[in-house]
Write a protein that holds these residues in place. Structure first.
Motif, mmCIF file in Angstrom:
data_model
loop_
_atom_site.group_PDB
_atom_site.id
_atom_site.type_symbol
_atom_site.label_atom_id
_atom_site.label_comp_id
_atom_site.label_asym_id
_atom_site.label_seq_id
_atom_site.Cartn_x
_atom_site.Cartn_y
_atom_site.Cartn_z
ATOM 1 N N PHE A 218 -6.950 -22.668 26.951
ATOM 2 C CA PHE A 218 -8.213 -22.214 26.563
ATOM 3 C C PHE A 218 -9.184 -21.709 27.692
ATOM 4 C CE2 PHE A 218 -12.469 -24.531 24.829
ATOM 5 C CZ PHE A 218 -12.605 -23.459 23.967
ATOM 6 N N ARG A 219 -8.774 -22.091 29.092
ATOM 7 C CA ARG A 219 -9.876 -21.440 30.226
ATOM 8 C C ARG A 219 -9.201 -20.073 30.339
ATOM 9 N NH1 ARG A 219 -12.470 -23.929 34.665
ATOM 10 N NH2 ARG A 219 -12.037 -25.963 33.892
ATOM 11 N N ALA A 220 -7.881 -19.999 30.155
ATOM 12 C CA ALA A 220 -7.334 -18.524 30.356
ATOM 13 C C ALA A 220 -8.102 -17.501 29.318
ATOM 14 C CB ALA A 220 -5.868 -18.692 30.046
ATOM 15 N N MET A 221 -7.933 -18.078 27.836
ATOM 16 C CA MET A 221 -8.885 -17.445 27.016
ATOM 17 C C MET A 221 -10.238 -17.034 27.411
ATOM 18 S SD MET A 221 -11.231 -17.496 24.171
ATOM 19 C CE MET A 221 -11.131 -19.283 23.729
ATOM 20 N N GLN A 222 -10.716 -17.860 27.779
ATOM 21 C CA GLN A 222 -12.455 -17.549 28.232
ATOM 22 C C GLN A 222 -12.432 -16.735 29.307
ATOM 23 O OE1 GLN A 222 -14.708 -21.314 28.481
ATOM 24 N NE2 GLN A 222 -13.138 -22.041 27.876
ATOM 25 N N CYS A 223 -11.485 -16.545 30.242
ATOM 26 C CA CYS A 223 -11.508 -15.681 31.322
ATOM 27 C C CYS A 223 -11.202 -14.308 30.788
ATOM 28 C CB CYS A 223 -10.446 -16.047 32.414
ATOM 29 S SG CYS A 223 -11.196 -17.338 33.313
ATOM 30 N N SER A 224 -10.345 -14.195 29.731
ATOM 31 C CA SER A 224 -9.680 -13.013 29.233
ATOM 32 C C SER A 224 -10.968 -12.171 28.696
ATOM 33 C CB SER A 224 -8.437 -13.066 28.411
ATOM 34 O OG SER A 224 -8.746 -13.483 27.204
ATOM 35 N N LEU A 225 -11.951 -12.764 28.079
ATOM 36 C CA LEU A 225 -12.861 -12.291 27.165
ATOM 37 C C LEU A 225 -13.774 -11.332 28.273
ATOM 38 C CD1 LEU A 225 -14.369 -15.424 25.502
ATOM 39 C CD2 LEU A 225 -12.885 -13.539 24.537
ATOM 40 N N TYR A 226 -13.639 -11.331 29.436
ATOM 41 C CA TYR A 226 -14.347 -10.366 30.312
ATOM 42 C C TYR A 226 -13.334 -9.420 30.910
ATOM 43 C CZ TYR A 226 -17.741 -14.073 30.244
ATOM 44 O OH TYR A 226 -18.842 -14.917 29.651
ATOM 45 N N ASP A 227 -12.188 -9.321 30.425
ATOM 46 C CA ASP A 227 -11.304 -8.247 30.861
ATOM 47 C C ASP A 227 -11.981 -6.852 30.682
ATOM 48 O OD1 ASP A 227 -9.352 -10.099 31.508
ATOM 49 O OD2 ASP A 227 -7.848 -9.844 30.095
ATOM 50 N N ASN A 228 -11.829 -5.984 31.656
ATOM 51 C CA ASN A 228 -12.096 -4.487 31.619
ATOM 52 C C ASN A 228 -13.628 -4.298 31.162
ATOM 53 O OD1 ASN A 228 -9.625 -3.710 32.191
ATOM 54 N ND2 ASN A 228 -8.999 -4.160 29.966
ATOM 55 N N LYS A 229 -14.315 -5.392 31.643
ATOM 56 C CA LYS A 229 -15.936 -5.234 31.378
ATOM 57 C C LYS A 229 -16.442 -4.878 32.718
ATOM 58 C CE LYS A 229 -16.031 -7.569 26.850
ATOM 59 N NZ LYS A 229 -16.594 -8.464 26.017
ATOM 60 N N PRO A 230 -17.544 -4.403 32.425
ATOM 61 C CA PRO A 230 -18.330 -4.229 33.935
ATOM 62 C C PRO A 230 -18.821 -5.642 34.513
ATOM 63 C CG PRO A 230 -19.810 -3.504 32.187
ATOM 64 C CD PRO A 230 -18.383 -3.840 31.572
ATOM 65 N N VAL A 231 -18.581 -5.734 35.735
ATOM 66 C CA VAL A 231 -19.031 -7.001 36.498
ATOM 67 C C VAL A 231 -19.369 -6.451 37.938
ATOM 68 C CG1 VAL A 231 -18.289 -9.263 37.420
ATOM 69 C CG2 VAL A 231 -17.367 -8.443 35.267
ATOM 70 N N LEU A 232 -20.516 -7.454 38.283
ATOM 71 C CA LEU A 232 -20.984 -7.005 39.954
ATOM 72 C C LEU A 232 -21.764 -5.559 39.938
ATOM 73 C CD1 LEU A 232 -17.803 -8.352 41.834
ATOM 74 C CD2 LEU A 232 -19.667 -9.511 41.307
ATOM 75 N N GLY A 233 -22.074 -4.990 38.654
ATOM 76 C CA GLY A 233 -22.916 -3.950 38.805
ATOM 77 C C GLY A 233 -22.222 -2.583 39.529
ATOM 78 N N THR A 234 -20.679 -2.610 39.326
ATOM 79 C CA THR A 234 -19.960 -1.552 39.729
ATOM 80 C C THR A 234 -19.346 -1.069 38.714
ATOM 81 O OG1 THR A 234 -17.909 -2.862 40.395
ATOM 82 C CG2 THR A 234 -19.738 -2.664 42.031
ATOM 83 N N PRO A 235 -18.562 0.071 38.876
ATOM 84 C CA PRO A 235 -17.742 0.521 37.559
ATOM 85 C C PRO A 235 -16.370 0.124 37.780
ATOM 86 C CG PRO A 235 -18.106 2.462 39.355
ATOM 87 C CD PRO A 235 -19.039 1.222 39.836
ATOM 88 N N ALA A 236 -16.132 -0.739 38.589
ATOM 89 C CA ALA A 236 -14.655 -1.005 38.749
ATOM 90 C C ALA A 236 -14.459 -1.982 37.284
ATOM 91 C CB ALA A 236 -14.400 -1.824 39.944
ATOM 92 N N ARG A 237 -13.056 -1.910 37.037
ATOM 93 C CA ARG A 237 -12.930 -2.965 35.809
ATOM 94 C C ARG A 237 -11.775 -3.890 36.289
ATOM 95 N NH1 ARG A 237 -16.904 -0.813 34.385
ATOM 96 N NH2 ARG A 237 -17.516 0.015 32.328
ATOM 97 N N TYR A 238 -11.641 -5.002 35.984
ATOM 98 C CA TYR A 238 -10.716 -5.960 36.379
ATOM 99 C C TYR A 238 -10.119 -6.671 35.160
ATOM 100 C CZ TYR A 238 -13.221 -5.212 40.897
ATOM 101 O OH TYR A 238 -13.875 -4.408 41.705
ATOM 102 N N ARG A 239 -8.917 -7.485 35.137
ATOM 103 C CA ARG A 239 -8.217 -8.394 34.382
ATOM 104 C C ARG A 239 -8.623 -9.809 35.116
ATOM 105 N NH1 ARG A 239 -2.745 -7.390 32.301
ATOM 106 N NH2 ARG A 239 -3.396 -9.005 30.910
ATOM 107 N N TRP A 240 -8.978 -10.824 34.391
ATOM 108 C CA TRP A 240 -9.326 -12.193 34.934
ATOM 109 C C TRP A 240 -8.538 -13.306 34.469
ATOM 110 C CZ3 TRP A 240 -13.196 -11.465 38.541
ATOM 111 C CH2 TRP A 240 -14.022 -10.594 38.372
ATOM 112 N N VAL A 241 -8.083 -14.209 35.387
ATOM 113 C CA VAL A 241 -7.307 -15.322 35.267
ATOM 114 C C VAL A 241 -7.942 -16.580 35.745
ATOM 115 C CG1 VAL A 241 -5.060 -13.971 35.165
ATOM 116 C CG2 VAL A 241 -6.073 -14.781 37.475
#
Length: 263
Positions: free
Chosen positions: A30-53
């Motif tokens: 369940f926690r991994a699913m919640q982190c994955s919702l932010y995959d490839n979305k803008p974070v920290l005000g930069t154009p960089a994209r990340y995958r989250w675990v």
């Protein structure tokens, strides 16, 4: 409320666990699913994209702390959703940003625990502790064989049997079937499923043995000993619900003596 209409004491809401079964094998945590919702979305005000675990090293276990995959930093995306486990393998759940333990009554934060007999919320006065030492049946110099030690009634919990000799403990079910060290055959130490519970059998190099099971058992179990030397004493203990018929000293059952054969 009091007569002055003051606010009620305690939490305004009560939470109860309604899903008691685990997720099917292969399910995304369940926690991994919640982190994955932010995959490839803008974070920290930069154009960089990340995958989250999930990241489990942050101070607040009920925050959605996610590690950027392939990088050495994590980000907190607010709180986890209610019902998320506080940590992997933990029975505790996050609700409203707080980590709450689940009582045996299914209510989070109730603190209700099973008593020694396994009854939810019961006090120890509802249980009976049986603790005895079996010292009989010293064999003569030419005698080897099985001897009854005691009967452990159905419903017993927190079972423990200990033998500190080179004799062998044996266990028989209520229908006369050996499940451990029967028929002159010595079993390997390890876990065994018996009487609706998991029994752990341990044997040390010096011959010391123990049988332990959490219970409750769903049938009578008969403890025996395969004598090879004088019996120094076999200690056994378990809990029973008060009012449950308890075994008397030397309580035995008809013993099915195996035919002697080569070891």
């Amino acid at each position: 409320r009091s007569a002055e209409e003051e606010p009620c004491t305690g939490d305004p809401r009560q939470y109860r666990l309604c899903q008691l079964q685990g997720c099917p094998g292969g399910s995304v945590p369940f926690r991994a699913m919640q982190c994955s919702l932010y995959d490839n979305k803008p974070v920290l005000g930069t154009p960089a994209r990340y995958r989250w675990v999930p990241f489990h090293g942050a101070p607040n276990v009920c925050d959605l702390n996610c590690l950027a995959k392939g990088h050495n930093f994590y980000y907190t995306f607010g709180r986890v959703l209610d019902g998320t486990r506080c940590s992997p393998g933990s029975p505790d759940l996050c609700v409203g940003g707080r980590c709450l333990s689940v009582g045996c009554d299914g209510i989070l934060g109730s603190g209700t625990r099973p008593d020694a007999c396994g009854q939810c919320g019961g006090g120890h006065d509802t249980c009976l502790f049986v603790h005895r030492l079996f010292q009989g049946a010293d064999p003569s110099s030419d005698y080897f064989g099985y001897v009854n030690v005691t009967k452990i009634p159905a419903g017993a919990t927190h079972i423990k049997v200990t033998d500190k000799s080179r004799n062998y403990l044996a266990l028989m079910t209520s229908d006369g079937r050996y499940v451990l060290n029967g028929d002159w055959s010595i079993a390997w130490p390890g876990p065994y499923e018996v009487a609706g519970t998991r029994l752990h059998y341990a044997r040390a190099p010096d011959g010391t043995e123990s049988l332990e099971a959490p219970g409750p058992t769903d049938e009578d179990l008969h403890v025996m000993v395969l004598l090879q030397e004088p019996n120094p004493g076999i200690e056994y203990e378990f809990w029973l619900p008060r009012g449950h018929p308890q075994p008397g000293r030397g309580d035995t059952s008809p013993l099915r003596q195996p035919q002697t054969r080569g070891a």
